[in-house]
Design an enzyme around this catalytic site. Structure first.
Site, PDB file in Angstrom:
ATOM      1  CG  ASP A  67     -10.992 -23.405  -3.473  1.00  0.00           C
ATOM      2  OD1 ASP A  67     -10.144 -24.311  -3.414  1.00  0.00           O
ATOM      3  OD2 ASP A  67     -11.920 -23.388  -4.300  1.00  0.00           O
ATOM      4  N   GLY A  68      -7.964 -22.407  -3.745  1.00  0.00           N
ATOM      5  CA  GLY A  68      -7.168 -21.973  -4.898  1.00  0.00           C
ATOM      6  C   GLY A  68      -5.672 -22.231  -4.764  1.00  0.00           C
ATOM      7  CG  HIS A  94      -1.867 -27.247   0.005  1.00  0.00           C
ATOM      8  ND1 HIS A  94      -3.131 -26.744  -0.227  1.00  0.00           N
ATOM      9  CD2 HIS A  94      -1.822 -28.440  -0.649  1.00  0.00           C
ATOM     10  CE1 HIS A  94      -3.812 -27.604  -0.984  1.00  0.00           C
ATOM     11  NE2 HIS A  94      -3.033 -28.628  -1.256  1.00  0.00           N
ATOM     12  CB  THR A 118     -15.834 -34.563   5.613  1.00  0.00           C
ATOM     13  OG1 THR A 118     -16.812 -33.775   4.906  1.00  0.00           O
ATOM     14  CG2 THR A 118     -15.963 -34.252   7.092  1.00  0.00           C
ATOM     15  CD  GLU A 119     -17.223 -33.619   1.615  1.00  0.00           C
ATOM     16  OE1 GLU A 119     -16.859 -32.488   1.987  1.00  0.00           O
ATOM     17  OE2 GLU A 119     -18.073 -34.285   2.229  1.00  0.00           O
ATOM     18  CG  ASN A 120     -10.407 -31.051   1.146  1.00  0.00           C
ATOM     19  OD1 ASN A 120     -10.483 -30.064   1.872  1.00  0.00           O
ATOM     20  ND2 ASN A 120     -10.773 -31.003  -0.132  1.00  0.00           N
ATOM     21  NE  ARG A 139     -14.879 -22.054  -3.115  1.00  0.00           N
ATOM     22  CZ  ARG A 139     -15.221 -23.329  -3.046  1.00  0.00           C
ATOM     23  NH1 ARG A 139     -16.404 -23.672  -2.620  1.00  0.00           N
ATOM     24  NH2 ARG A 139     -14.384 -24.279  -3.415  1.00  0.00           N
TER      25      ARG A 139
END
Ligand code: IPE
Ligand code: IPE
Ligand code: MG
Length: 253
Positions: free
Chosen positions: A33-34, A50, A79-81, A201
């Site tokens: 993440d980030g 990315h 699945t939320e991205n 994370r």
């Protein structure tokens, strides 16, 4: 779990910085993440973040295999991205494509087995074929297992497992009294694999974001302030050292 330094000879010359005696987690999960914030800080489009993140994925994956991690699960796309702006999702799909074409071949030298966890049918036909090819190329390798979580959501994974169990009960293959934790675990994408010992994370967020909810029952969490594109081998060393000092009690004393 392996104790670092036991087979010191094989690590020679690789520039590994871990001290002898450090406990290497068998299974590490990373919520990569980030990327967006990394790009924003530099006034760049999120997709550049990315791209940088993808390079770090390559470096850290190989490093995990070098230090003796047996399973690595990286969270690449949830699945939320899908709810992100179309151009960002498009850029991510483009990156997945180029990585599946080139970079995963790289893992050959490290003998890394490649697997995907998540709902493959959400991707284009081309991507799905590339995913299958990568799994096929790597299937007889003997080294670390790399699970790439793409279109992965842990609640979705659990719902699918429950549905499978429902079907088996309906067909008479399974009776309700036989449903236990193993029956559930064996119907998850990670069937047959040990639960993660450590989840890292980066980017300083204190949440799990739908990652390995079932599997993480007794996982140790290490949250790091670094953004994923800035994550270095030395950060992995640090996370492993922190993990190594934790006292895992599993509800006991
Ligand atoms: C992680 O970085 C990559 C994916 C979720 C695909 P983000 O894109 O979430 O970066 P931040 O959290 O916005 O900085
Ligand atoms: C989790 O990060 C998903 C991946 C890293 C692939 P997100 O950036 O999507 O999570 P939230 O939105 O901060 O919880
Ligand atoms: Mg994020």
């Amino acid at each position: 779990m392996a104790i670092f330094g036991k087979k010191k000879e094989s690590f020679k010359g690789r520039g590994l910085a871990l001290e002898e005696g450090v406990i290497i987690p068998t299974h590490i999960g990373i919520i990569m993440d980030g990327n967006g914030r990394w790009a924003k800080k530099r006034g760049l489009p999120r997709k550049v973040g990315h791209r940088e993140g993808a390079k770090v994925f390559r470096t850290i994956t190989r490093y995990c295999s070098e230090v003796g991690v047996k399973y690595l699960t990286v969270y690449a796309f949830s699945t939320e991205n899908w709810k992100r702006p179309e151009d960002e999702v498009g850029a991510l799909m483009g990156l997945f494509k180029s990585y599946l074409k080139e970079a995963l071949e790289d893992f050959k030298d490290d003998d890394i087995v490649v697997r995907f966890i998540g709902e493959k049918s959400g991707f284009s036909q081309e991507l799905q074929e590339l995913m299958d090819e990568n799994v096929e190329i790597a299937k007889d390798r003997k080294g670390m297992v790399l699970n790439i979580a793409m279109n992965y959501g842990s609640r979705d994974e659990i719902v699918r497992a429950v549905r499978k169990i429902g079907d088996e009960v309906k067909s008479g293959a399974l009776s309700p009294e036989d449903i236990d934790e193993k029956v559930v675990s064996d119907r998850l994408y990670t069937a047959g694999q040990p639960d993660p010992d450590l989840i890292i994370r980066p980017s300083g967020e204190y949440r799990i974001s739908n990652f390995m909810l079932w599997q993480a029952a007794y996982t140790e969490f290490v949250i790091m302030d670094k953004l994923w594109p800035d994550f270095k081998k030395s950060d992995l060393d640090e996370a492993i050292r922190i993990y190594s000092q934790r006292n895992r009690r599993y509800g006991g004393v």
